[in-house]
Motif scaffolding. Structure first.
Motif, short mmCIF file in Angstrom:
data_model
loop_
_atom_site.label_atom_id
_atom_site.label_comp_id
_atom_site.label_asym_id
_atom_site.label_seq_id
_atom_site.Cartn_x
_atom_site.Cartn_y
_atom_site.Cartn_z
N VAL A 35 13.20 3.87 5.43
CA VAL A 35 12.83 4.01 4.01
C VAL A 35 11.56 4.86 3.91
O VAL A 35 11.46 5.77 3.08
CB VAL A 35 12.61 2.64 3.34
N PHE A 36 10.61 4.57 4.79
CA PHE A 36 9.37 5.33 4.82
C PHE A 36 9.66 6.82 5.04
O PHE A 36 9.16 7.68 4.32
CB PHE A 36 8.44 4.80 5.92
N LYS A 37 10.51 7.11 6.02
CA LYS A 37 10.83 8.51 6.34
C LYS A 37 11.53 9.21 5.17
O LYS A 37 11.27 10.37 4.90
CB LYS A 37 11.70 8.58 7.59
N THR A 81 3.65 2.99 9.98
CA THR A 81 4.88 2.28 10.31
C THR A 81 4.68 1.22 11.39
O THR A 81 5.64 0.61 11.85
CB THR A 81 6.00 3.26 10.75
N SER A 82 3.40 0.99 11.77
CA SER A 82 3.16 0.05 12.87
C SER A 82 3.64 -1.36 12.56
O SER A 82 3.99 -2.12 13.46
CB SER A 82 1.67 0.05 13.26
N ALA A 85 0.83 -1.21 0.00
CA ALA A 85 0.00 0.00 0.00
C ALA A 85 0.87 1.26 0.00
O ALA A 85 0.53 2.26 -0.66
CB ALA A 85 -0.93 -0.01 1.21
N LEU A 86 1.98 1.22 0.72
CA LEU A 86 2.86 2.39 0.78
C LEU A 86 3.52 2.67 -0.57
O LEU A 86 3.60 3.81 -1.01
CB LEU A 86 3.95 2.19 1.85
N GLN A 137 7.86 12.46 15.55
CA GLN A 137 8.62 13.60 16.06
C GLN A 137 9.65 14.12 15.05
O GLN A 137 9.80 15.31 14.85
CB GLN A 137 9.35 13.15 17.32
N GLU A 138 10.34 13.17 14.42
CA GLU A 138 11.45 13.51 13.53
C GLU A 138 10.98 14.16 12.23
O GLU A 138 11.68 14.98 11.65
CB GLU A 138 12.16 12.20 13.21
N VAL A 139 9.80 13.77 11.77
CA VAL A 139 9.36 14.22 10.45
C VAL A 139 8.25 15.28 10.47
O VAL A 139 8.05 15.97 9.47
CB VAL A 139 8.87 13.02 9.59
N ALA A 140 7.58 15.42 11.60
CA ALA A 140 6.41 16.32 11.62
C ALA A 140 6.81 17.77 11.87
O ALA A 140 7.66 18.07 12.69
CB ALA A 140 5.43 15.87 12.70
N ASP A 141 6.18 18.69 11.11
CA ASP A 141 6.38 20.12 11.34
C ASP A 141 5.49 20.59 12.47
O ASP A 141 5.86 21.45 13.26
CB ASP A 141 6.00 20.91 10.08
#
Ligand SMILES: Nc1ncnc2c1ncn2[C@@H]1O[C@H](COP(=O)(O)OP(=O)(O)OP(=O)(O)O)[C@@H](O)[C@H]1O
Ligand SMILES: [Mg+2]
Length: 297
Positions: free
Chosen positions: A168-170, A158-159, A140-141, A194-198
């Protein structure tokens, strides 16, 4: 910066049960919005409302200035979505499924699709019914990431992924963001987004209890410190960035923001450190802290 998605006073009731209670949310172009909340908080209900699958009991959802429910088919031409539980046609292979998902969205298998298959290390010759949860999620990704859209919605993507695939997703998420796309990313684990969200919106019991940038929610990045010291730790009371300090004989526990972590650890070490444990607060602890601050019970 334009607002691509705007949720205004959205309430969703299932019979007598209020799953969403008057929520407001905005998603701007080029932004990753982390949508955080524990199980049953209302994340998927919000997403299903955005997708036009659920009809709001009250309030509005506008996407590209159009109504999420009435104009769903028009909106979906520019929207890609990966559900939390990925169900796939059991007798198709992963490769056939990716191509079918793309076709359903008027997209074509591209060079990017091949790159994604390689990056996620998916054996596309196997049938869906033989795939693990993580592999189904990858199918699906891959289809969503190779879809040309304006808004991408991922419900706990990512669960089922191992740490390598999470990276890879990030990587591909950052690529979308760099291309000015809008991304809604739901999770019940803060560290995942946390790492990717604005910006981050926290939902609990159908209500959004906090929205803001990570800096605005500075306390989210506090570290919990537990230590056993040989000297007198009273000076911690006067140290900047320290909160929730508890001193019991030679045992101390407190929270400290990232700017002052170094100072406090140096101080503890200077008075003699017998043991030290530092952890990031869990989502539950953050909620508890929020309730303490707001006085809400
Ligand atoms: N179709 C439905 N009928 C009745 N109640 C529902 C329905 N869909 C969701 N709910 C309820 O609404 C609440 C929110 O559910 P939702 O699936 O949105 O939570 P979530 O935040 O996505 O949780 P999770 O992290 O477990 O996926 C839950 O209490 C759930 O039981
Ligand atoms: Mg959910």
């Amino acid at each position: 910066m334009t607002t691509q998605l705007k949720i205004t006073n959205l309430t969703k009731k299932f019979k007598n049960f209020t799953a969403l209670n008057n929520i407001n949310l905005e998603l701007n172009s080029g932004e990753v919005l982390g949508y955080i909340g524990p199980n049953g908080a209302g994340k998927s209900t919000t997403i299903r409302s955005i997708l036009g699958i659920l009809h709001p009991t009250n309030g509005q959802i506008e996407i590209f200035g159009q109504d999420a429910f009435k104009d769903a088919s028009k909106i979906h031409e520019k929207l890609a979505y990966v559900p939390g539980d990925v169900y796939l046609w059991p007798n198709l292979t992963g490769g056939e499924t990716i191509d079918l998902l793309l076709k359903m969205n008027n997209q074509k298998h591209s060079q990017l699709t091949d790159e994604l298959i390689k990056d996620f290390d998916l054996d596309i010759s196997k049938k869906n019914k033989t795939y693990s949860k993580g592999n189904r999620q990858k199918v699906a990704l891959i289809a969503a990431f190779s879809t040309e859209a304006e808004i991408y919605i991922f419900d706990e993507p990512t669960s089922g992924l191992d740490p390598l695939n999470e990276e890879v997703f990030k990587k591909h998420l950052k690529k979308l963001k760099d291309n000015g796309k809008s991304i809604l990313l739901s999770s019940h684990i803060l560290s995942e987004v946390q790492e990717v969200a604005d910006r981050i919106a926290i939902i609990r019991n159908g209500q959004i209890i906090q929205t803001g940038t990570l800096e605005e929610m500075q306390y989210l990045t506090d570290t919990l410190v537990e230590a056993q010291v040989s000297g007198d730790p009273q000076e911690l009371k006067n140290m900047p960035g320290v909160s929730n300090l508890v001193i019991k004989d030679k045992k101390v526990s407190f929270q400290v923001d990232s700017d002052n972590l170094n100072n406090t650890i140096n101080y503890l070490s200077s008075i003699g450190l017998a043991s030290l444990k530092s952890t990031k607060p869990t989502l539950e602890q953050i909620f508890l802290q929020y309730y303490k601050v707001s006085g809400d019970k």
